[in-house]
Structure formats: C-alpha cells, structure tokens
Design a protein around this motif. Structure first.
Motif: not given
Length: 351
Positions: A13-26
C-alpha cells in the motif's frame, strides 16, 4: 497458473515510502504478543481461565501438556487463538474447574508461566478475543521518520488484510494441494486436513483479490455490489447508495472479499465481476467450494495504539490489530521486505 504462495506478488500500500529494512524474530523476546480477550472471567463458574506466558512453545504444545500431563480431556480445553513458538506470548486457556488442583504441574513445562487464574461461566472458544497487542523489535532497522510516515499512512487508510505466510504451509504449497482437492474432490488425509488445504486456497484467492483492488485504485473505495463491513460494529451490508463511498474514505467501512464456500453473502454487479476475474485466473468456479462454508473478510483493518521507539538495537514497534489479521502484513509495509514464516509457526497464529 501459479498457485504457490509468493508474497512478492502482492503490492505494498505504501510503495512510495522507503522501508526501514532490518530483521525480526532473531530472539523470542523480540516478538511479543499479548492476547486481548473479548471478555474477562467473572470470578465464578465451572471453568477456570488461565493467562499463560509462553516462550519457545506452540499453543498446541501447551494444549497437549494440559491434556496429557494435567489430565484435562481434549474437548474440555478452551483456547481463543493460536500463537507462535518463536515469540514471547501471553494468551488465555480454559479448563474445567475440577482440574484446579493439578495446575501445579505447569511448573514442569519449561517456557511457561502462569500469570493469572480466575473462574468463568463458559468455556473459552476459538475467536473469543478482540485482537492482539504486539511489541516487536526490528533489529538493525534504520529510519524512525521513515517508519513513522508509513505508520501514519496505514493508520489513515488501514492495513492491507493479506493472509500471512503461515497460512500457506512450507514453501507456500498448500494452495496447490487445496486446488487439487477442489478439482478432483478426493485425496489423502483426514477431513480436517482437507478443509485446511482448501482453506489455504481460499486465502490465496482472497490475497489476489486484495492485490487486484489495490492495483485498480479500489483499496479504500466501495463500489456497487460490494458487501461492506462496519469497523465499529462488525456489521455487513450490501452497498447500493453512492454516498457510502465517503464512509469508506473515512475508514468507517471497508469492502469485503470472498472466502468462497457454500454459504456466504455474494457480491453483485461490478464488485462480483472483480471476484470472477480472480477465479478465472485459475479456472475455478464458486460451486467448486461446497466443502467449505464460506465467509467474507475485510480488505483492510484499522491500525490502533501504534508507537515507535528507537534503540541501539533497532526500532521497537507497538500496535494493536483486530482478530483475524496478521502482524506480518504490517511489518512488510514498514520494512519493505518479505517476512517469512519460520519453522514452528502455527496456521492462524496472530489470527
């Protein structure tokens, strides 16, 4: 004809906004889930409600401990939803009051803490919850302002209600197996397994419908023939009046998509044509889904109680989602990365 679940085929939905990257559940403590019940125990009755915190265990493993070690008959155990193994989760269980004296055996189940116990008049059943509160660390995430812009957009327009990867099995292959059952009407496995596999196919078709409406600019719109859901009350109605479009823009109502089955409210006119378009991709017809009851599911869900906290490890993201929705659908928007389901996730967790 691609019937394997591939999350990259579903637009942001927010394709025009850059994401923050990262990882979850480590680490399990990076992914915290607290069940929000539909009601609290009254303090009287024949059913004992238990609020358990667990880590490193699936809901099913706790269920089996209550059955095998505490001695509670399987049909007498109540649970509102499933929660992930790779997380720190708090959820309610119910057992008959007659087993209260055996609760000390929970001390033998590593990874579980009993936080609260109280009596109620009825057994806890699937779906008896408002939703879930999440507190999730996105390790290595960069850009608090980027994340905040995405969350503000999602709060204004709703979170796409895609089914998450845990719905589709290892490698995303369950919809293909469900398709074979729908087309051939037979196959190996228990009736429960067959319903589950057909359910995965229903979910894939729903995700395709969400993506189609996003691509056509109909995500936060309702059109004639839609069945819309009122977010405040949960009621559904057939869209006939043009003024309903304004309510959709205010996120008061949302279009609902089909989980095809033998008994569900069917869309009409222009809205039905969109559903038919998805079915034609796979040479499917509505009448082939009589093995499932059918239902409708909103295209989006409100985002509530969200908060961001920047730490040296990354970004802590807190939010509430109503039952039936998946945190992975929000996380992929924020991270702009596909969030896979690790081994040990249960179908329907977060739901």
């Amino acid at each position: 004809m691609d019937l394997v679940y591939r999350p990259e085929r579903y637009p942001f939905l927010t394709a025009g906004l850059p994401g923050v990257g990262g990882a979850i559940r480590l680490k399990p403590e990076d992914f915290q889930v607290e069940e929000v019940p539909a009601y609290l125990p009254k303090g009287e009755g024949e059913h004992l409600y238990l609020l358990l915190e667990k880590e490193g265990l699936t809901t099913r493993e706790v269920f089996e401990f209550l059955r095998d070690e505490v001695g509670v008959p399987e049909k007498a155990i109540g649970v509102a939803g499933l929660k992930d193994k790779h997380a720190r989760t708090r959820q309610w269980f119910s057992i008959p009051r007659t087993h209260e004296d055996a609760l000390c055996l929970l001390e033998n189940l590593r990874g579980v803490r009993l936080l609260e116990a109280n009596l109620h008049t009825n057994k806890l059943r699937t779906g008896h919850l408002k939703g879930n509160r999440f507190r999730i660390l996105i390790r290595g995430a960069q850009g608090r302002e980027q994340a905040e812009a995405i969350l503000r957009a999602l709060a204004a327009r709703g979170v796409p209600n895609y089914y998450g990867p845990q719905r589709f099995g290892l490698g995303g292959l369950n919809p293909l197996r469900g398709y074979e059952l729908v087309k051939k009407g037979k196959g190996r496995g228990s009736p429960w397994l067959k319903r589950f596999l057909i359910g995965s196919l229903q979910s894939l078709l729903f995700n395709d419908w969400v993506a189609l409406r996003l691509e056509r600019g109909l995500y936060d719109r309702v059109i004639p023939g839609d069945w819309a859901k009122k977010h405040a009350t949960g009621g559904e109605f057939l869209v006939e009046a043009p003024e309903e479009a304004e309510r959709a823009l205010r996120l008061e109502i949302s279009a609902t998509g089909p989980l095809f089955g033998k008994k569900y409210p069917e869309a009409q006119g222009e809205a039905r044509a969109l559903e038919d378009e998805v079915l034609r991709r796979y040479d499917l017809r509505r009448e082939e889904f009589t093995a499932r009851r059918g239902a409708r599911r909103p295209i989006r869900v409100p985002l509530e109680e969200w908060n961001l906290e920047a730490t040296p490890e990354g970004l802590w993201l807190s939010f509430f989602l109503p039952k039936g929705s998946y945190a992975t659908s929000l996380l992929r928007e924020v991270m702009k990365a596909e969030v896979d389901a690790p081994e040990g996730m249960e179908e329907g967790e977060e739901a």
